[in-house]
Design a protein around this motif. Structure first.
Motif, mmCIF file in Angstrom:
data_model
loop_
_atom_site.group_PDB
_atom_site.id
_atom_site.type_symbol
_atom_site.label_atom_id
_atom_site.label_comp_id
_atom_site.label_asym_id
_atom_site.label_seq_id
_atom_site.Cartn_x
_atom_site.Cartn_y
_atom_site.Cartn_z
ATOM 1 N N ASN A 10 -27.561 74.632 -39.443
ATOM 2 C CA ASN A 10 -26.749 74.000 -38.409
ATOM 3 C C ASN A 10 -25.710 75.009 -37.926
ATOM 4 N N ASP A 60 -25.704 75.255 -46.757
ATOM 5 C CA ASP A 60 -24.962 74.017 -47.011
ATOM 6 C C ASP A 60 -26.001 72.898 -46.997
ATOM 7 N N GLU A 61 -26.336 72.359 -48.159
ATOM 8 C CA GLU A 61 -27.431 71.388 -48.267
ATOM 9 C C GLU A 61 -27.157 70.093 -47.524
ATOM 10 N N GLU A 62 -25.926 69.854 -47.138
ATOM 11 C CA GLU A 62 -25.599 68.663 -46.359
ATOM 12 C C GLU A 62 -26.034 68.819 -44.899
ATOM 13 N N TYR A 63 -26.069 70.062 -44.399
ATOM 14 C CA TYR A 63 -26.356 70.310 -42.981
ATOM 15 C C TYR A 63 -27.587 71.176 -42.728
ATOM 16 N N ASP A 64 -28.009 71.949 -43.697
ATOM 17 C CA ASP A 64 -29.082 72.928 -43.517
ATOM 18 C C ASP A 64 -30.311 72.533 -44.323
ATOM 19 N N SER A 65 -31.446 73.128 -43.997
ATOM 20 C CA SER A 65 -32.657 72.907 -44.784
ATOM 21 C C SER A 65 -33.355 74.233 -45.043
#
Length: 96
Positions: A10, A60-65
């Motif tokens: 992101n 950032d595992e909350e926004y990225d993959s």
């Protein structure tokens, strides 16, 4: 073994743009870019674990993959490329 690494970071803020640059740089150290966010990496088990750890510490595992596709050692007949982009044979000689 051949591992395909794919990521989506992101980039809506400055921190995301920085993460994207870092993720791309890490992947470039282990393989070749075949699409904007897709890399072919020819690695052994130890290198794969190091690569995974580096990338997981960056995103950032909350926004990225982040995806790892293990194609294996017999990958030559499993990857097909069409179109204008030239792909370098990672097993072949490198000439500059």
């Amino acid at each position: 073994m051949m591992v395909i690494v794919s990521y989506d970071v992101n980039t809506k803020d400055t921190a995301g743009k920085k993460r994207l640059r870092h993720v791309a740089k890490i992947c470039q150290d282990y393989g070749q870019r075949v699409q904007n966010s897709v890399f072919e990496c020819l690695v052994n088990n130890m290198q794969l674990e190091i690569l995974k750890n580096k990338l997981l510490s960056e995103i950032d595992e909350e926004y990225d993959s982040l995806y790892f596709f293990n194609i294996g050692s017999r990958y030559h007949n499993k990857i097909f490329s069409y179109g204008c982009k030239t792909i370098v044979d990672l097993d072949g000689p490198v000439i500059f």
